[in-house]
Design an enzyme around this catalytic site. Structure first.
Site, PDB file in Angstrom:
ATOM      1  N   SER A 284       0.821  -1.207   0.000  1.00 53.12           N
ATOM      2  CA  SER A 284       0.000   0.000   0.000  1.00 53.12           C
ATOM      3  C   SER A 284       0.859   1.263   0.000  1.00 53.12           C
ATOM      4  O   SER A 284       1.833   1.374   0.751  1.00 53.12           O
ATOM      5  CB  SER A 284      -0.902   0.022   1.236  1.00 53.12           C
ATOM      6  N   GLU A 337     -10.137   5.112  -8.157  1.00 52.11           N
ATOM      7  CA  GLU A 337     -10.190   5.711  -6.823  1.00 52.11           C
ATOM      8  C   GLU A 337      -9.939   7.205  -6.931  1.00 52.11           C
ATOM      9  O   GLU A 337      -8.805   7.658  -6.768  1.00 52.11           O
ATOM     10  CB  GLU A 337      -9.127   5.088  -5.897  1.00 52.11           C
TER      11      GLU A 337
END
Ligand SMILES: [Zn+2]
Length: 370
Positions: A284, A337
């Site tokens: 991430s 996103e």
């Protein structure tokens, strides 16, 4: 009797004449040959082989070729390739005559062979282990990596609609492999680089934690690395001036936090679905302290289309990019996103913005060291 005698004389004369003419021709040939021998530019060994193949005169009448000489010396001469030998540039790489013979046998022409020897002399086995391929089609593709050649060709078979540029970049990113199946693992030192690429093919160390995290003014528990935090404040202030209001809601996340989040999503939606919107721990950008999710209001974890548009057009000026834009899911491996922005620094963010590429593509084309 007289007739018979006459016939005999005629026959003898004919035989003698034939012998004389034959001897003369042989003599001339040998003489000529000796004369040429002394003028030949080729090594003795090469000359011997030429004579075996009856090409002595043919070759010595032409310009000297070091490649041809090397081929002859190794006794690898093949008449079918005579013209190609002349067009292949000599190289001092080990085993040169055998290598070009192998390539010629695979139906590579002199043009291709010159290109291969010049550019891939250290990776020749890759080409020697496979059938002929159109190697020159990759000539102008700067991120072409011969070690991935078989993957390119396989990916090309399955994705005939991609351009060559696309398929090379996509394979370099790793898109021909399932995300997480094969990845690079960074050191903590490498992880500190502002330009670091983190995706399903690039992992951070489990214990990596930036040492310069600072709080955001919006909420003291929200942290980013110092430079990114300062840039984020500027970005927010600039947006406000244009009546665009957005708020951070998920900034730096540790490996452990990401693990808890990801596992929760997997429990709720299953692995396959979770993988489309949540990164596995270690993969991430939030662990970098360089990414932050923003929303237009506390009622939703998203940006309005207008705010998203503003972000796309302006965030780079403050060093941020929209990391998972619309329509790029097949490259980023994450669903769109709008809310996730990534800090790269103004210079790099501007270049990425201007390229119109995702960061995965940009990184492979311009930052990856091969
Ligand atoms: Zn995010």
């Amino acid at each position: 009797m007289d007739d018979n005698k006459g016939l005999k004389i005629v026959l003898i004369v004919l035989i003698v004449l034939t012998i004389i003419v034959f001897a003369a021709i042989t003599y001339l040939y040998v003489f000529d040959d000796k004369d040429n021998s002394s003028k030949s530019n080729y090594s003795k060994k090469a000359q011997e082989v030429m004579k075996e193949y009856n090409i002595y005169n043919t070759i010595n009448d032409k310009e000297y070729s070091k490649t041809l000489e090397a081929i002859l010396e190794e006794d690898l001469y093949n008449n079918a390739y005579l013209n190609e030998y002349y067009n292949i540039d000599y190289s001092s790489i080990p085993d040169f005559p055998n290598i070009i013979t192998n390539l010629l046998n695979k139906e590579y022409n002199s043009n291709e062979i010159n290109y291969i020897i010049k550019n891939y002399s250290k990776d020749l086995n890759i080409l020697l282990d496979m059938e002929h391929i159109d190697i020159l089609q990759f000539k102008d593709i700067t991120n072409f990596d011969i070690n991935k050649l078989e993957r390119y060709l396989q990916y090309q078979d399955n994705n005939t609609d991609y351009t060559l540029e696309q398929l090379v970049t996509y394979v370099n990113i790793g898109l021909d492999l399932k995300g997480y199946s094969k990845y690079v693992e960074y050191t903590s030192e490498e992880a500190k680089d502002y330009s670091i690429l983190v995706n399903k093919y690039h992992k951070l160390p489990d214990d990596y934690e930036p040492d310069d995290l600072v709080s955001l003014s919006y909420n003291s528990t929200y942290k980013l690395r110092k430079e990114a935090a300062q840039a984020f404040e500027k970005l927010t202030a600039a947006a406000v001036l244009e009546n665009v209001y957005f708020y951070p809601f998920s900034p730096y996340r540790s490996y452990e936090t990401q693990k808890v989040l990801y596992n929760r999503y997997v429990a709720r939606d299953g692995t396959e679905k979770a993988d489309t919107y949540s990164a596995r721990p270690g993969f991430s950008e939030h662990q970098l302290g360089l990414a932050v999710d923003v929303r237009s209001s506390t009622l939703t974890d998203n940006l309005t289309p207008e705010h998203y548009e503003w972000m796309l057009n302006n965030s780079y000026k403050y060093g941020f990019i929209v990391r998972y834009p619309k329509g790029k899911q097949y490259i980023t491996q994450f669903m769109e996103e709008p809310w996730h922005i990534r800090y790269l620094g103004v210079d790099l963010a501007t270049k990425v913005h201007n390229s119109g590429l995702t960061y995965d593509e940009y990184y492979d084309l311009y930052l990856e060291t091969r």
